[in-house]
Scaffold this motif. Structure first.
Motif, PDB file in Angstrom:
ATOM      1  N   ILE A 178      45.990  83.200 -24.552  1.00 40.40           N
ATOM      2  CA  ILE A 178      44.641  83.455 -24.035  1.00 40.40           C
ATOM      3  C   ILE A 178      44.089  84.754 -24.622  1.00 40.40           C
ATOM      4  CG2 ILE A 178      43.342  84.055 -21.938  1.00 40.40           C
ATOM      5  CD1 ILE A 178      45.239  82.047 -20.452  1.00 40.40           C
ATOM      6  N   ARG A 179      44.909  85.797 -24.634  1.00 40.04           N
ATOM      7  CA  ARG A 179      44.468  87.096 -25.155  1.00 40.04           C
ATOM      8  C   ARG A 179      44.096  87.004 -26.641  1.00 40.04           C
ATOM      9  NH1 ARG A 179      45.864  90.870 -28.176  1.00 40.04           N
ATOM     10  NH2 ARG A 179      47.961  90.146 -28.657  1.00 40.04           N
ATOM     11  N   VAL A 180      44.931  86.342 -27.426  1.00 37.61           N
ATOM     12  CA  VAL A 180      44.686  86.236 -28.869  1.00 37.61           C
ATOM     13  C   VAL A 180      43.443  85.383 -29.133  1.00 37.61           C
ATOM     14  CG1 VAL A 180      45.620  85.413 -31.067  1.00 37.61           C
ATOM     15  CG2 VAL A 180      47.102  86.642 -29.474  1.00 37.61           C
ATOM     16  N   VAL A 181      43.298  84.282 -28.393  1.00 38.62           N
ATOM     17  CA  VAL A 181      42.114  83.430 -28.574  1.00 38.62           C
ATOM     18  C   VAL A 181      40.844  84.198 -28.200  1.00 38.62           C
ATOM     19  CG1 VAL A 181      40.929  81.329 -27.776  1.00 38.62           C
ATOM     20  CG2 VAL A 181      43.366  81.251 -28.351  1.00 38.62           C
ATOM     21  N   GLN A 182      40.890  84.985 -27.138  1.00 37.27           N
ATOM     22  CA  GLN A 182      39.717  85.789 -26.768  1.00 37.27           C
ATOM     23  C   GLN A 182      39.372  86.767 -27.881  1.00 37.27           C
ATOM     24  OE1 GLN A 182      40.938  87.432 -22.988  1.00 37.27           O
ATOM     25  NE2 GLN A 182      40.039  85.735 -21.833  1.00 37.27           N
ATOM     26  N   GLU A 183      40.368  87.353 -28.496  1.00 39.32           N
ATOM     27  CA  GLU A 183      40.106  88.280 -29.601  1.00 39.32           C
ATOM     28  C   GLU A 183      39.503  87.541 -30.797  1.00 39.32           C
ATOM     29  OE1 GLU A 183      42.344  91.936 -31.914  1.00 39.32           O
ATOM     30  OE2 GLU A 183      43.289  91.072 -30.118  1.00 39.32           O
ATOM     31  N   LEU A 184      40.014  86.338 -31.081  1.00 41.43           N
ATOM     32  CA  LEU A 184      39.447  85.530 -32.166  1.00 41.43           C
ATOM     33  C   LEU A 184      37.984  85.138 -31.871  1.00 41.43           C
ATOM     34  CD1 LEU A 184      42.434  83.168 -33.007  1.00 41.43           C
ATOM     35  CD2 LEU A 184      41.342  84.795 -34.579  1.00 41.43           C
ATOM     36  N   GLU A 185      37.706  84.832 -30.614  1.00 41.90           N
ATOM     37  CA  GLU A 185      36.348  84.469 -30.200  1.00 41.90           C
ATOM     38  C   GLU A 185      35.364  85.600 -30.519  1.00 41.90           C
ATOM     39  OE1 GLU A 185      35.019  81.726 -28.709  1.00 41.90           O
ATOM     40  OE2 GLU A 185      36.665  80.681 -27.731  1.00 41.90           O
ATOM     41  N   LYS A 187      35.505  87.538 -32.944  1.00 42.84           N
ATOM     42  CA  LYS A 187      35.401  87.767 -34.390  1.00 42.84           C
ATOM     43  C   LYS A 187      34.793  86.595 -35.155  1.00 42.84           C
ATOM     44  CE  LYS A 187      39.336  90.883 -34.380  1.00 42.84           C
ATOM     45  NZ  LYS A 187      38.528  92.096 -34.369  1.00 42.84           N
ATOM     46  N   LYS A 188      34.336  85.571 -34.460  1.00 42.73           N
ATOM     47  CA  LYS A 188      33.885  84.375 -35.181  1.00 42.73           C
ATOM     48  C   LYS A 188      32.600  84.555 -35.930  1.00 42.73           C
ATOM     49  CE  LYS A 188      31.693  82.218 -31.224  1.00 42.73           C
ATOM     50  NZ  LYS A 188      31.534  81.106 -30.406  1.00 42.73           N
TER      51      LYS A 188
END
Length: 188
Positions: A178-185, A187-188
């Motif tokens: 969840i944390r990594v996906v939020q960080e990717l979100e 940066k999109k």
């Protein structure tokens, strides 16, 4: 505590040979690094030896030979390992079905999958997301062009996975995903 036997060592050698010419899509890192990372995450999450072996082999059927590889994996490592690998396989045919069709089928199957399949799947997707974030930090938004579905489709898939992992039993890997996906979100 999981004890690893010579069966794990055999799986490591088999996976190394099977994926010898394969590299990661963006970084070019030898593919075995991904398989080792997924196996390490499974073991760190309390997985069994069979789950760790399946982690090493989770892309074997899809990327390295389909049905004939499935038969070899079953012969060498047993049907329990094959069942986990099958649960982590989007497709075993060439040409592959369309991207969205594959992802939808994977999500549907994951909702009803065994805890072993979900553990290996989560370790795989967590390592993929971590690698994507590292690639982004090195190369910026150009990384999204390497993906058929771009940033929108990739992040949609990760959000769907996140929901399934959360609904089916949250643990530290789920929280990290969840944390990594939020960080990717961001940066999109």
């Amino acid at each position: 505590m999981t004890k690893l036997t010579d069966k794990f060592e055999s799986a490591l050698v088999y996976a190394t040979r099977l994926h010898a010419r394969q590299t990661r899509k963006i970084s070019g890192v030898p593919y075995i690094a991904h398989l080792l990372s997924v196996a390490a995450l499974v073991l760190e999450a309390g997985g069994t030896e069979e789950e760790a072996i399946a982690a090493l082999l989770h892309d074997s059927i899809e990327d390295q030979g389909g049905k004939s590889t499935r038969e070899e994996v079953g012969r060498f490592f047993g049907e329990a390992v094959v069942a986990i690998v099958d649960g982590c396989t989007e497709c075993d045919t060439e040409p592959k079905p369309p991207w969205m069709e594959r992802k939808q089928r994977y999500l549907t199957n994951l909702r009803h999958a065994s805890p072993s399949i979900r553990r290996v799947s989560l370790a795989d997707k967590l390592h993929n997301a971590r690698s994507l974030l590292a690639d982004y930090q090195l190369r910026g938004s150009s990384i999204w062009s390497e993906f058929k579905a771009g940033s929108e489709g990739t992040l949609w898939f990760y959000r769907e996975l996140q929901q399934i992992y959360t609904e089916t039993g949250s643990d530290w890997m789920t929280e990290e995903f969840i944390r990594v996906v939020q960080e990717l979100e961001q940066k999109k």
